[in-house]
Structures are given as C-alpha cells and as structure tokens.
Design an enzyme around this catalytic site. Structure first.
Site, PDB file in Angstrom:
ATOM      1  N   ARG A  81       3.390   2.022   9.021  1.00 43.83           N
ATOM      2  CA  ARG A  81       4.720   2.444   9.458  1.00 43.83           C
ATOM      3  C   ARG A  81       5.456   3.340   8.470  1.00 43.83           C
ATOM      4  NH1 ARG A  81       3.145  -1.861  11.925  1.00 43.83           N
ATOM      5  NH2 ARG A  81       2.317  -2.263   9.861  1.00 43.83           N
ATOM      6  N   THR A  82       5.521   2.918   7.215  1.00 42.16           N
ATOM      7  CA  THR A  82       6.361   3.674   6.271  1.00 42.16           C
ATOM      8  C   THR A  82       5.808   5.080   6.088  1.00 42.16           C
ATOM      9  OG1 THR A  82       6.754   1.561   5.206  1.00 42.16           O
ATOM     10  CG2 THR A  82       7.529   3.506   4.045  1.00 42.16           C
ATOM     11  N   LYS A 111      -9.651   8.856 -11.059  1.00 42.61           N
ATOM     12  CA  LYS A 111     -10.243   9.320 -12.330  1.00 42.61           C
ATOM     13  C   LYS A 111      -9.463   8.788 -13.523  1.00 42.61           C
ATOM     14  CE  LYS A 111     -11.168  13.781 -10.133  1.00 42.61           C
ATOM     15  NZ  LYS A 111     -10.782  15.197 -10.208  1.00 42.61           N
ATOM     16  N   ARG A 132       4.868   4.533  -2.763  1.00 45.67           N
ATOM     17  CA  ARG A 132       4.606   3.088  -2.651  1.00 45.67           C
ATOM     18  C   ARG A 132       3.593   2.728  -3.727  1.00 45.67           C
ATOM     19  NH1 ARG A 132       3.339  -0.209   2.770  1.00 45.67           N
ATOM     20  NH2 ARG A 132       5.592   0.074   2.900  1.00 45.67           N
ATOM     21  N   HIS A 160      12.126  -2.718  -1.013  1.00 45.89           N
ATOM     22  CA  HIS A 160      11.663  -1.783   0.022  1.00 45.89           C
ATOM     23  C   HIS A 160      12.946  -1.285   0.705  1.00 45.89           C
ATOM     24  CE1 HIS A 160       9.351   0.177   3.014  1.00 45.89           C
ATOM     25  NE2 HIS A 160       8.528  -0.793   3.374  1.00 45.89           N
TER      26      HIS A 160
HETATM   27  N1  ASP Z   1       5.203  -3.633   5.499  1.00 45.22           N
HETATM   28  C1  ASP Z   1       6.118  -4.409   4.714  1.00 45.22           C
HETATM   29  C2  ASP Z   1       5.956  -4.076   3.242  1.00 45.22           C
HETATM   30  O1  ASP Z   1       5.181  -3.199   2.907  1.00 45.22           O
HETATM   31  C3  ASP Z   1       5.983  -5.873   4.990  1.00 45.22           C
HETATM   32  C4  ASP Z   1       4.600  -6.425   4.806  1.00 45.22           C
HETATM   33  O2  ASP Z   1       3.677  -5.704   4.395  1.00 45.22           O
HETATM   34  O3  ASP Z   1       4.444  -7.610   5.067  1.00 45.22           O
HETATM   35  O4  ASP Z   1       6.586  -4.682   2.444  1.00 45.22           O
HETATM   36  N1   CP Z   2       7.132  -2.241   7.361  1.00 44.47           N
HETATM   37  C1   CP Z   2       6.257  -1.585   6.574  1.00 44.47           C
HETATM   38  O1   CP Z   2       6.541  -1.226   5.428  1.00 44.47           O
HETATM   39  O2   CP Z   2       5.074  -1.316   7.176  1.00 44.47           O
HETATM   40  P1   CP Z   2       3.833  -0.625   6.476  1.00 44.47           P
HETATM   41  O3   CP Z   2       3.411  -1.519   5.342  1.00 44.47           O
HETATM   42  O4   CP Z   2       2.809  -0.486   7.544  1.00 44.47           O
HETATM   43  O5   CP Z   2       4.291   0.699   5.921  1.00 44.47           O
END
Ligand code: ASP
Ligand code: CP
Length: 333
Positions: A81-82, A111, A132, A160
């Site tokens: 998603r993100t 590397k 991330r 987040h």
């Molecule tokens: N997608 C969210 C996160 O990256 C929640 C999860 O992974 O459970 O923090």
């Molecule tokens: N909610 C969220 O961060 O989803 P992803 O980990 O899929 O990015």
C-alpha cells in the site's frame, strides 16, 4: 530548516476548485518524520487538500500539479500500500517516480552501501524521498543527510506518520467527527508503528482510548506515560469482547512477526485475536472496523461485506492523503 523546492509551470489550475482549507500549510520543503509535526490546523489543511485530490481524481483522473517533479521511493522493508499509493499519487499529479521498492537487494545496498550514501545519491535525481527502513530513527538519519525532503514511510517499530494521517482522515470520513469518539486499538500495540503514530495523533482530540493486546504486546511504556501525562486514563484489556460494544472505531493490527527475535514467542500470540461476524453482532450499528493491512487472520474474511468494514476505503484514502502531502511538501499549496 526549509529545504529548497522548485517552481515549474502549472497546467492544471487548482485555484479554480472550491477551497475547504485556506491556511498556509507550513510543510513546504519540510521532512515528514513524525505525527508530532501535525497540529489540528495542519491536519485540517491536509484533509482539505485530500478532499480536493479526491474530487480531482473523480472528475479528471490526473493533473499536472507535480509535472517535472521526481519522487525517489526507497523501501528496505516490504510494502504494497504505502509504496503503491505514493507511486499512484505521483502519477495522478503528473510527477515521476524512481521506484526502489521491489527489494533493496537489487540496489547497491546489497553491495554494502550505507543509508547516508544511498540518500545522498538519490537526492541528486529527485525532489523528495520516501523511505521505509527497519530501524527506528532511520528517517531522521536520512533527513539529516538529504538536501530534499524525506518522508517517513515507516521506521522499524517507531512511526508511520502518513498511515496515521490516512487513518485519522478515514475516521473523519466514516463517522463525520473525531472528538467524542471511543477508539479501541487491538493487536500488536508494542511493535505496531501505525498504532504508535495514530495514538499520538488522537491525543490532540477529545477521544477515549482503549487498548486490547496480549500481555507481551502492550503499548510501549513511553507512550503509556505520555497518555497519563496528558491526563488520559489508560484502559487496557486482553479481550476484544470487553470493548466492542462501546467502540466507535475498532482499529485492528497484525502481530508484527518481523520484530520478534524469538519466533516461538510470536507463535504464542499470533492468533490472539480474530474479528468475526459473531463478534460484530455485539458492535454498534454505526461504528467502523479499520486495519492498516496487511491482515494475516485478525479479521475474518466474512466481515468484509459488513458495511462497517472500512479497511479498503481506508486504503484508497491513503492515495489522496499522500497526494495532498506531496503537493504540500513540494510547495504546491
Ligand atoms: N503496513 C503497516 C506497516 O507497515 C502495518 C503492518 O505491516 O502490519 O506498519
Ligand atoms: N499499511 C501499510 O503500510 O501497508 P504496506 O506495508 O503494504 O505498505
């Protein structure tokens, strides 16, 4: 310090759209590292812009507000998603993306390149970096080195912030208000960075908070203390049944397997909760079930058809919020 942004010709006129929020955003050129950067006024600004983005997407699909701007998407941890919503947000605003989202093992990180050097490289090509990373504080480290804004897309079990913005926006969309609500957070409250960010954002509102977790996954002490210092009663339980009848928002989270050094400890708690249609029968007619996703068993698939299940609407809101944030950070207020 405000980082530089560039001015490029605008081919789509957002000024012709009705404005819900008129205050200046103060986010231009800023890193987005923590929800602590958002007061209620700034939240209202971002939510107003997210509404405009929704209108624009529903009317014309895309525009050129960020034409000529480049986003570097750097993901050291998995994401659907993100990463996808930041890419979609940039696409819909006419900008471009450098996607390092399919695993940093295919970049020079494999590397042995350090985070600072990776950031100092990507800033040569881009106007904003979304990061991330598994380490708490990594987004701050990246921001210290970057000459362009850095947006924290999750730093380990820290924060987040963009998720919390879309979570709060979803609550407002679904229930029409935030003040006065009873919000129950369920699951891995210790490691869940979305819980940490959302809890802090909610502290700006008159909400009552309930925390439901196994004993080993209780909210971190530092956050508990913050709640107490801000005059909130910390109400904790191990059982969803204790909170579901009164909750306006049930915010369910996954047990964060990747944060466990001892997998046997994960096995002990991984199935602690499951929201089922039977449980939903005890809930109010007007409430919402949310989840940052991915889910791995915490919400039964049969709940998806319940109109109170808001988690896929929540996903879509993420794109509008990230469009609003990118526009704000890149000076397109
Ligand atoms: N997608 C969210 C996160 O990256 C929640 C999860 O992974 O459970 O923090
Ligand atoms: N909610 C969220 O961060 O989803 P992803 O980990 O899929 O990015």
């Amino acid at each position: 310090m405000t980082k530089p942004t560039k001015t490029l010709p605008r081919l789509f006129d957002f000024d012709k759209m009705p404005r819900r929020a008129t205050i200046s955003n103060g986010l231009t050129g800023q890193d987005i590292l923590s929800v602590k950067q958002f007061d209620r006024e700034r939240l209202a600004y971002i939510f107003g812009r997210a509404h405009e983005m929704r209108e624009m997407v529903e009317r014309v699909g895309a525009c050129d507000l960020l034409y000529g701007h480049v986003l570097a998407c750097l993901f050291y941890e998995p994401s659907t998603r993100t990463s996808a919503s930041f890419i979609a947000a940039m696409d819909r605003l006419g900008g471009r993306v450098i996607p390092i989202t399919q695993g940093v093992q295919f970049s020079s990180v494999a590397k042995g390149e350090s985070l600072p050097d990776t950031i100092r490289t990507l800033e040569q090509y881009s106007d904003v970096i979304v990061l991330r990373h598994p380490d708490i504080g990594s987004a701050q480290v990246a921001a210290d080195y970057a000459g362009v804004p850095v947006i924290n897309a999750g730093d380990g079990s820290g924060e987040h912030p963009t998720q919390a913005l879309l979570d709060l926006f979803t609550i407002q969309q679904e229930l029409g208000q935030i003040d006065g609500l009873k919000v129950a957070m369920v699951g891995d409250l210790l490691n869940g960075r979305t819980v940490h960010s959302l809890t802090q954002l909610l502290l700006q509102y008159d909400v009552s908070l309930r925390f439901v977790s196994p004993e080993s996954l209780r909210l971190p002490m530092v956050l508990m203390n913050e709640l107490i210092d801000r005059g909130r009663k910390v109400r904790e339980t191990h059982d969803v049944a204790d909170v579901i009848e009164n909750a306006d928002v049930l915010y369910v989270t996954r047990v964060q397997k990747e944060r466990f050094s001892d997998l046997s400890k994960y096995e002990e708690v991984k199935d602690a909760f499951e929201i089922t249609p039977e449980l939903m029968r005890q809930a109010k007619a007007k409430m919402v079930v949310m989840h940052p996703l991915p889910r791995v068993g915490e919400i039964h698939y049969a709940v998806d058809s319940d109109p109170r299940a808001a988690y896929f609407r929540q996903v879509k809101n993420g794109m509008y919020i990230r469009m609003a944030l990118l526009a704000a950070v890149l000076g397109k207020a």
